[in-house]
Enzyme design. Structure first.
Site, short mmCIF file in Angstrom:
data_model
loop_
_atom_site.label_atom_id
_atom_site.label_comp_id
_atom_site.label_asym_id
_atom_site.label_seq_id
_atom_site.Cartn_x
_atom_site.Cartn_y
_atom_site.Cartn_z
N ARG A 60 -49.98 -105.86 69.80
CA ARG A 60 -49.93 -104.62 70.57
C ARG A 60 -50.91 -104.65 71.74
O ARG A 60 -50.62 -104.13 72.82
CB ARG A 60 -50.24 -103.45 69.64
CG ARG A 60 -50.06 -102.07 70.20
CD ARG A 60 -48.67 -101.72 70.60
NE ARG A 60 -47.63 -102.07 69.65
CZ ARG A 60 -46.35 -101.74 69.79
NH1 ARG A 60 -45.97 -101.04 70.85
NH2 ARG A 60 -45.46 -102.11 68.90
N GLU A 61 -52.08 -105.26 71.54
CA GLU A 61 -53.13 -105.23 72.55
C GLU A 61 -52.89 -106.24 73.68
O GLU A 61 -53.02 -105.90 74.86
CB GLU A 61 -54.49 -105.51 71.91
CG GLU A 61 -55.05 -104.35 71.10
CD GLU A 61 -55.65 -103.26 71.97
OE1 GLU A 61 -55.32 -103.18 73.17
OE2 GLU A 61 -56.46 -102.47 71.45
N SER A 62 -52.59 -107.48 73.32
CA SER A 62 -52.56 -108.53 74.34
C SER A 62 -51.32 -109.41 74.30
O SER A 62 -51.16 -110.28 75.16
CB SER A 62 -53.79 -109.44 74.19
OG SER A 62 -53.70 -110.18 72.97
#
Length: 206
Positions: A57-59
Site C-alpha cells: 500500500r505504501e510503496s
C-alpha cells in the site's frame, strides 16, 4: 469455452481457470524480498504478511519511492520518524538517504509499526491509523471522542487515513488467503490441472 468444457470436462476446466486466476492474484500480491521481510517482521513480533500489506500500500515494493510529503523507501518513513526510530534502536550514523536501503527501512519501519501496536493496546486498526495519520493525531481523536478503533476504519476522520487503513487490512486478508490458506488446497488444484493436461495430450494423440 464450451469447446474446452467438452474436451476437459467441467471439473478440470474449473481447475485450469482457478490456476489462471491464482496466477493473476499472485502477480498482483507479490512478496519481493520475502526473506528480509520475514526476518525483520518476526524480530519485532509482527506478522510478515501484515508488513507486506503495508509495503504494498505504501510503496508498491519500490525501495526508492518518495512521497509528495517526503516519506521514503519501502515502508514510506518520514526522515524524522526514521531518525527517531534509529535512535531508539541504537543505530548510529543515521542519514535520511539510508531509508532507501531495504534492510534499514524494514528494520525501522517494522520497529515503528510494532511500537504503535504496543502504544494502542495491540489494536491493528488504531496502529495503522497512527502509522499513516500520526500517533498524536489518533490519540487526540480517541481522547476527544471523535473516533475509536471499535468503530472500524470506515469512521476514521481523515479520508487518506481511512482509505489507507481499509486498504492495508484488505490486502492483509488477501495475503493471508494466498500464502496461508490457499496452499492447503493448492495441491489438489494442481492435480486436477495436470489431469486436464494429460487428457488434452491423450486426445491429441501425443
Amino acid at each position: 469455452m464450451l469447446n474446452m468444457v467438452r474436451w476437459l470436462g467441467w471439473g478440470t476446466t474449473l481447475a485450469v481457470a482457478a490456476l489462471v486466476a491464482m496466477a493473476v492474484l499472485y502477480a498482483a500480491y507479490p512478496v519481493p524480498m520475502a526473506a528480509l521481510i520475514q526476518r525483520e517482521a518476526r524480530a519485532c513480533g509482527l506478522d510478515p504478511l501484515l508488513v507486506a500489506a503495508v509495503i504494498r500500500r505504501e510503496s508498491g515494493f519500490e525501495p526508492r519511492a518518495v512521497s509528495s510529503r517526503g516519506a521514503r523507501g519501502l515502508m514510506q518513513l518520514m526522515p524524522e520518524t526514521g531518525a527517531w526510530a534509529a535512535s531508539r534502536l541504537g543505530i548510529e550514523g543515521f542519514h535520511p538517504d539510508r531509508l532507501f536501503e531495504p534492510e534499514v527501512n524494514l528494520r525501522l519501519g517494522c520497529w515503528y509499526l510494532a511500537y504503535l501496536l504496543d502504544r494502542f493496546g495491540g489494536d491493528p486498526v488504531a496502529a495503522l491509523a497512527a502509522y499513516n495519520g500520526g500517533e498524536g493525531t489518533v490519540a487526540d481523536w480517541m481522547a476527544r471522542g471523535h473516533w475509536h478503533p471499535a468503530q472500524g476504519p470506515g469512521e476514521i476522520p481523515f479520508p487518506e487515513t481511512r482509505h489507507f487503513v481499509a486498504g492495508v487490512l484488505r490486502d492483509y486478508r488477501v495475503y493471508r488467503w494466498l500464502y496461508r490458506h490457499l496452499p492447503a488446497v493448492w495441491g489438489r488444484v494442481e492435480q486436477l490441472a495436470a489431469a486436464g493436461t494429460a487428457a488434452v495430450e491423450e486426445r491429441l494423440g501425443r
